[in-house]
Design an enzyme around this catalytic site. Structure first.
Site, PDB file in Angstrom:
ATOM      1  N   ALA A 156       0.852  -1.181   0.000  1.00  0.00           N
ATOM      2  CA  ALA A 156       0.000   0.000   0.000  1.00  0.00           C
ATOM      3  C   ALA A 156       0.892   1.237   0.000  1.00  0.00           C
ATOM      4  CB  ALA A 156      -0.921  -0.006   1.215  1.00  0.00           C
ATOM      5  N   GLY A 180       0.313  -5.002   1.036  1.00  0.00           N
ATOM      6  CA  GLY A 180      -0.898  -5.093   0.231  1.00  0.00           C
ATOM      7  C   GLY A 180      -0.721  -5.930  -1.020  1.00  0.00           C
ATOM      8  N   GLU A 183      -1.181  -9.405   0.083  1.00  0.00           N
ATOM      9  CA  GLU A 183      -2.591  -9.564   0.438  1.00  0.00           C
ATOM     10  C   GLU A 183      -3.489  -9.695  -0.782  1.00  0.00           C
ATOM     11  OE1 GLU A 183      -3.002  -7.242   4.663  1.00  0.00           O
ATOM     12  OE2 GLU A 183      -2.346  -6.060   2.940  1.00  0.00           O
ATOM     13  N   GLU A 211       4.440  -4.977   7.758  1.00  0.00           N
ATOM     14  CA  GLU A 211       3.746  -3.841   8.357  1.00  0.00           C
ATOM     15  C   GLU A 211       4.218  -3.498   9.774  1.00  0.00           C
ATOM     16  OE1 GLU A 211       0.935  -5.333   5.158  1.00  0.00           O
ATOM     17  OE2 GLU A 211       2.269  -6.227   6.656  1.00  0.00           O
TER      18      GLU A 211
END
Length: 264
Positions: free
Chosen positions: A63, A108, A111, A131
């Site tokens: 992200a 992300g 994910e 993260e």
């Protein structure tokens, strides 16, 4: 869809995240573009999707940290919901979605790859949930899907340590299905997608739903889900053609030919 490209080759759709200068990082605009791309898939003609990233360095590097760095608690939760809603859509999309992972699949990126039905990756692929090193948790389903795919112990170790793993280890722990060279990544994904597209589309969709829905339940409930979806395939043109073709050739199984299934 400024950051997402979509093309169709025969019955296979290819969705490419195209923000190469930012290593295809996911910001709000990319998430919106991806959502629009999936909404625009013609399910009457497309039978399988491939999701990949532009270039050979990164599938999705994560992200967008620049966007996340100034978020409030409420905005952070909303951003997580935005990603989770999209990834749940991908996971439950009626037709199979194959992740063709080229290079970095971090945060992300890991994910979104895990929200696909399965993953094919290049030899230079790198997976991880880094993260905690940024002071946050995975926010787009990483704490949920990673444990389901590789087991709780391995998922906790990867997430707690923020350790990235290479393609060979990703294959060993079951995070990916196959590792190929960068040059062979898309051709391999396309070949698998084309094979899926040749099968009876109603049956493939029912199989995906049975696996997804049944996996979240106990075996008895899962069997009941399967029974209903099994029954739903009967009296369809695909079922009549598929079984009829087999019975015609039953005296010589070597001559059984694949049926050109239609969406009926």
């Amino acid at each position: 869809m400024g950051f997402v490209k979509y093309e169709v080759q025969d019955a296979v759709g290819i969705i490419t995240i195209d923000r190469e200068k930012a290593l295809n990082a996911l910001n709000s605009e990319v998430l919106d573009d991806l959502n629009a791309a999936f909404d625009n898939v013609d399910l009457d003609t497309v039978r399988c999707l491939i999701l990949t990233g532009a270039g050979d360095k990164s599938f999705v590097a994560g992200a967008d940290i620049g966007e996340m760095s100034t978020l409030t608690k409420a905005e952070g939760e909303a951003f997580g919901k935005k990603g989770n809603d999209l990834f749940l859509k991908i996971e439950s999309f009626p037709i199979p979605v194959i992740a063709a992972v080229n290079g970095f699949a971090l945060g992300g990126g890991c994910e979104i790859a895990m929200s696909c039905d399965f993953r094919i990756c290049s030899e230079n692929a790198m997976f991880g949930q880094p993260e905690v090193g940024l002071g946050i948790t995975p926010g787009f389903g990483g704490t949920q899907r990673l444990a389901r795919l590789v087991g709780m112990g391995m998922a906790k170790q990867m997430i707690y340590t923020a350790r990235n793993i290479k393609s060979d280890e990703a294959l060993r722990i079951g995070l990916v299905n196959q590792v190929v060279s960068s040059e062979e990544l898309l051709p391999t994904a396309k070949k698998i997608a084309s094979t899926i597209a040749m099968q009876a589309p109603i049956a493939v969709r029912a199989c995906k739903k049975a696996i997804n829905d049944g996996y979240q339940t106990d075996i008895n409930s899962g069997a009941a889900i399967e029974e209903k979806l099994f029954g739903s395939c009967f009296e369809t043109e695909d079922q009549r053609e598929g079984m009829g073709n087999f019975l015609k050739k039953k005296d010589d199984p070597t001559k059984v030919k694949h049926v050109a299934f239609q969406n009926k």
